[in-house]
Every structure is written in C-alpha cells, then in structure tokens.
Scaffold this motif. Structure first.
Motif, PDB file in Angstrom:
ATOM      1  N   SER A 195      -9.918 115.785 -13.616  1.00  0.00           N
ATOM      2  CA  SER A 195      -9.229 115.335 -12.399  1.00  0.00           C
ATOM      3  C   SER A 195      -7.995 114.515 -12.763  1.00  0.00           C
ATOM      4  O   SER A 195      -7.829 114.064 -13.898  1.00  0.00           O
ATOM      5  N   MET A 196      -7.131 114.294 -11.775  1.00  0.00           N
ATOM      6  CA  MET A 196      -5.925 113.516 -12.026  1.00  0.00           C
ATOM      7  C   MET A 196      -6.269 112.068 -12.362  1.00  0.00           C
ATOM      8  O   MET A 196      -5.597 111.437 -13.177  1.00  0.00           O
ATOM      9  N   LEU A 197      -7.338 111.535 -11.773  1.00  0.00           N
ATOM     10  CA  LEU A 197      -7.752 110.175 -12.118  1.00  0.00           C
ATOM     11  C   LEU A 197      -8.203 110.092 -13.569  1.00  0.00           C
ATOM     12  O   LEU A 197      -7.921 109.103 -14.268  1.00  0.00           O
ATOM     13  N   GLN A 198      -8.887 111.137 -14.060  1.00  0.00           N
ATOM     14  CA  GLN A 198      -9.277 111.168 -15.466  1.00  0.00           C
ATOM     15  C   GLN A 198      -8.052 111.243 -16.373  1.00  0.00           C
ATOM     16  O   GLN A 198      -8.009 110.608 -17.427  1.00  0.00           O
ATOM     17  N   VAL A 199      -7.053 112.005 -15.950  1.00  0.00           N
ATOM     18  CA  VAL A 199      -5.810 112.093 -16.719  1.00  0.00           C
ATOM     19  C   VAL A 199      -5.119 110.732 -16.759  1.00  0.00           C
ATOM     20  O   VAL A 199      -4.641 110.281 -17.806  1.00  0.00           O
ATOM     21  N   PHE A 200      -5.071 110.036 -15.608  1.00  0.00           N
ATOM     22  CA  PHE A 200      -4.467 108.703 -15.567  1.00  0.00           C
ATOM     23  C   PHE A 200      -5.203 107.762 -16.517  1.00  0.00           C
ATOM     24  O   PHE A 200      -4.575 106.950 -17.215  1.00  0.00           O
ATOM     25  N   LEU A 255     -14.325 105.291  -7.048  1.00  0.00           N
ATOM     26  CA  LEU A 255     -14.844 103.921  -7.048  1.00  0.00           C
ATOM     27  C   LEU A 255     -14.798 103.318  -8.455  1.00  0.00           C
ATOM     28  O   LEU A 255     -14.456 102.144  -8.624  1.00  0.00           O
ATOM     29  N   LYS A 256     -15.135 104.123  -9.450  1.00  0.00           N
ATOM     30  CA  LYS A 256     -15.062 103.653 -10.836  1.00  0.00           C
ATOM     31  C   LYS A 256     -13.620 103.328 -11.222  1.00  0.00           C
ATOM     32  O   LYS A 256     -13.352 102.320 -11.887  1.00  0.00           O
ATOM     33  N   PHE A 257     -12.690 104.175 -10.791  1.00  0.00           N
ATOM     34  CA  PHE A 257     -11.275 103.949 -11.088  1.00  0.00           C
ATOM     35  C   PHE A 257     -10.809 102.629 -10.460  1.00  0.00           C
ATOM     36  O   PHE A 257     -10.093 101.844 -11.093  1.00  0.00           O
TER      37      PHE A 257
END
Length: 454
Positions: A140-145, A24-26
């Motif tokens: 996580s992958m979202l953090q990497v993005f 949701l934050k992403f």
C-alpha cells in the motif's frame, strides 16, 4: 480496567478491516516504535499497546476518537463513543488538541488521493532509492511511505523527493505539500521561544540573536554511553521486569547518535561504583561528551546493587568533576536515572486510571547534584514520589525520552528542551489512576545538541 471499556475496544476492533488497521498504525507512529507496530496484526493488540503507552484508557478516549475520525469511521465514532463528525471538527480546531501530527495527516491524505495508477508510478520512480522487494504490487502507499521514512527519503521537515515525484503527474498534491511546509515554517517561527535552538544554530540564515553557545559535538564516537541496568536481583521479588526494553531503547538511540554504547547488567553495589570510576579514568580527550543511564532500585540518596548494597549517587556523579576527570573538563556529562524517589503518589486529576495492571514502581535514589559545571541529571520523578515501569514495554520515562530524542534530535533541539518535552509528555499520562512528574537538574553552561548522522 472496567468491563465496559474492554467491551468497547472489542466492538470497535471487530468492526475494523485490515486497511483501516494499517492506517491506525500509521497514525500511531509518533507514539509507538515502528518495530512494535509492525508485529501487530489485530486492532485489539494495537489498542493494548496504546493503553500501555497511556494514549487511551477509561476516561481518556480522545485519541481513539481522533483515530476513528481520521479514517472516516464516523459510524463507530457515533455508535460507540457518543461523538460526531461535527463535534470532532470543533475539538480539533482547539490549538494543541490534535494528537495525530500534521505530517501524518498530510501523508495519509496523499495516500487516499492517489489512484492505483498513481501508486504504480510512485513505486516505479522509487526503484533505486528503495529495494524492489519493498515495492511489490500489493504494498500500500502507506507502506511505501513507511519505507521512505525508514530510508530517510522523506522526513517531517524534508519532503523534497516526494514533491519531485508528484510534480510530474499530481501537481495538486505537490501543492498540498507546499502548503503544509508553509504552515510548518509559520508555526516554527512562532515557537522559537519554546525551542530557541533554531536561532542559535543558524544565526546567519535567520539574522537572529544567538541564545547561547553550543557544546562541540564533532568527534566520532562523540563519547561513551554507559548503561547500568539492574534486572535480576538476589532477592527475586525485586526483579525489574521491563528494564530490558529500556536498555534496548537507549542502545538504539545512542548508537544512532554515534556514541560508543556499553551496557552492564545486574551489578552489585560495589561493582556499580567501580564501573563508573573505571569510565571516569578513561581518556576522553577525543570525546565530546559522557552519558550514563542507571536503572535500578534504591534508597534516599542512593542506588541499590542487585545485592541490595547501596551506592551514593553524588559519589558516582562526582567522579566526573574537572578534578577527578580532567579529560572531560568543560564537556557535558549527562546522568539519566530511572528509579522512584519515595513512596508517594501524584493523584490523577479528572482522568480515571487507564492502566491494565502491568505497571511497577522502582525505589528511591537521590536528586542531589554536585555544585559543578557541565553536568545534567534527568530524574524519572521529583522527590518523595513514585515512578512507573511497564513489565512489558519498559519505563514510562525512558521510553518517552528515547522517542522524543528520535523525534527532536533531527530538528537540532537541545537536550534540556527535549527533557522538558519529556516532562510534559510523561505528566500527561495516567498510570493506574496516578501521575508522574520527572525532574531536570542542570549546571550545563551551553546548549547540548546531539549531531544526527546524515
């Protein structure tokens, strides 16, 4: 805010897990600053911020519905919001209805499709471009993005490195990016009339007619960004809580755009005039532009100092005419004023108030602009009406302007079009049951495009 609405948000937040909050934050990154989102650890805090940004509220639930749909929580969508997968799919087919960008949808879809082994390969290949501490096993992958975005390894209009990484072991996802880029090119082509900058900047590439000349923006710094920010008044009841956040947002954006950014706090009326006059007398020969932000209370045609002494706005702007400031002759002068222009409210139509009582109003300055070239004034609201400022997050207008500049300056959108987009975004929001309509007054003779450092 109604008790039922708060209960709804509470029940939804209680049902969400950590990974879903991250998603949701992403998805909210286009509306809320990264720093604000990074500090959020609970869905209730995210919902609070989204209310303050007027993204969700009583009678204004579509963004919340879309968020739950995107993370596949159809159970919450059905049980608490009275919607369904099929209804959302129909709604999201309507052009312009989706509020989560195609870019964020793409990255989220890729993150979902990558296996744990794939994610480790991506992290290995990013060692070097990213610090090793940002690629820990639990990231996580979202953090990497997000780290890739912060380091400008990927952008909405540049996914080359991500494609190169995925080509070796997930060619299917590389094709997804190709399809996204194809759709984006097609959409951008259709929107050239809305943002004519694209054809004026690259006429050789596109073979199109140039719509107008562009002001030169080649020096470093490009010019002064003067911020006059009145927060603490001698009459403490007039203090403007939230204005510090506006100052920080403007400094962040204009330092990034390579302006020499200076903020003056809590100036008396005479000191406002003296400060503006001081900058008009500086040597701007090696500068491309001048930008001035004024945040204060005021009266008709005037800005108030913290001593309640007033300064005529035309007197401030006229210090930068070709006669009074010859080193800026032929160069753009931009004035952005956050303050009300009266005491009237724009009624909100069809949407109930979604404010949580944190909004204040500023007092009334002028809209008048000297009849001289190369000047642009952006006003937070049209004549006779109020504008709004959150005590916690800053003014609706200035925060929207800064977010739009961060989003659109890299796309080489000119300032007049950015301000038009800000008008549209602010006009969509609901503030305590009322609306706000900003205004642009311009005698610019060319397109003003801020160069983004590479």
């Amino acid at each position: 805010m109604s008790t039922e609405f708060r209960k709804l948000l509470f029940e939804v937040s209680e049902a969400l897990v950590t990974e879903e909050l991250s998603a949701l934050k992403f998805f909210s990154l286009d509306y809320v600053a990264k720093g604000t989102l990074e500090a959020i650890r609970d869905p209730k805090d995210l919902f609070e911020v989204l209310q303050e940004r007027c993204m969700i509220g009583v009678g204004n639930l579509f963004f919340l519905k879309e968020l739950l749909y995107r993370i596949h929580r159809i159970d919450l969508l059905t049980a608490h919001l009275g919607s369904s997968r099929e209804e959302m799919e129909r709604e999201l087919q309507v052009p312009g209805r989706a509020q989560v960008s195609d870019y964020r949808q793409l990255l989220y879809g890729i993150a979902e499709d990558l296996t744990s082994e794939n994610v480790q390969k991506v992290k290995f290949l990013l060692q070097g471009p990213l610090q090793k501490s940002k690629l820990q096993e639990n990231a996580s992958m979202l953090q990497v993005f997000l780290e890739m975005e912060i380091n400008e390894i990927i952008k909405e209009d540049n996914l080359t490195m991500l494609k190169d990484i995925l080509q070796g072991f997930r060619a299917d996802l590389k094709k997804k990016i190709d399809a996204y880029e194809g759709k984006k090119r097609e959409k951008y082509s259709r929107e050239e009339v809305r943002y004519p900058v694209s054809v004026s900047v690259y006429p050789e590439e596109q073979g199109a007619k140039q719509y107008g000349e562009i002001y030169k923006m080649k020096n470093n710094p490009h010019g002064y960004c003067l911020i006059i920010n009145n927060h603490i008044f001698k009459n403490r009841r007039h203090n403007r809580e939230g204005t510090l956040q506006d100052g920080e947002a403007v400094k962040r954006v204009f330092k990034w755009l390579q302006f020499e950014t200076v903020e003056y706090m809590d100036l008396e009326g005479k000191k406002i005039y003296d400060t503006v006059e001081e900058y008009s007398k500086k040597d701007h020969r090696n500068m491309d532009c001048f930008v001035c932000f004024i945040f204060s209370h005021g009266e008709k045609d005037k800005i108030k100092g913290v001593d309640d002494e007033c300064v005529n706005i035309e007197a401030l702007v006229s210090r930068f005419t070709g006669t009074n400031c010859p080193s800026l002759a032929g160069k753009p002068k931009v004035f952005i004023i956050q303050a009300c222009q009266g005491s009237e409210h724009h009624p909100s139509v069809a949407v109930e108030s979604d404010s949580s009582g944190h909004l204040e109003v500023d007092a009334r300055p002028s809209t008048s602009i000297p009849d001289r070239a190369d000047i642009l004034i952006g006003m937070a609201t049209v004549e006779d009406y109020l504008c709004y400022r959150s005590r916690r997050t800053g003014s609706v207008y200035i925060q929207s302007l800064c977010e739009m500049m961060e989003l659109l300056c890299p796309q080489r959108v000119d300032l007049a079009n950015i301000l038009t987009e800000v008008n549209r975004e602010v006009a969509k929001k609901d503030m305590e049951g009322f609306k706000q309509m900003p205004k642009i007054t311009s005698t610019l003779l060319k397109l003003l495009i801020f160069e983004v450092p590479q």
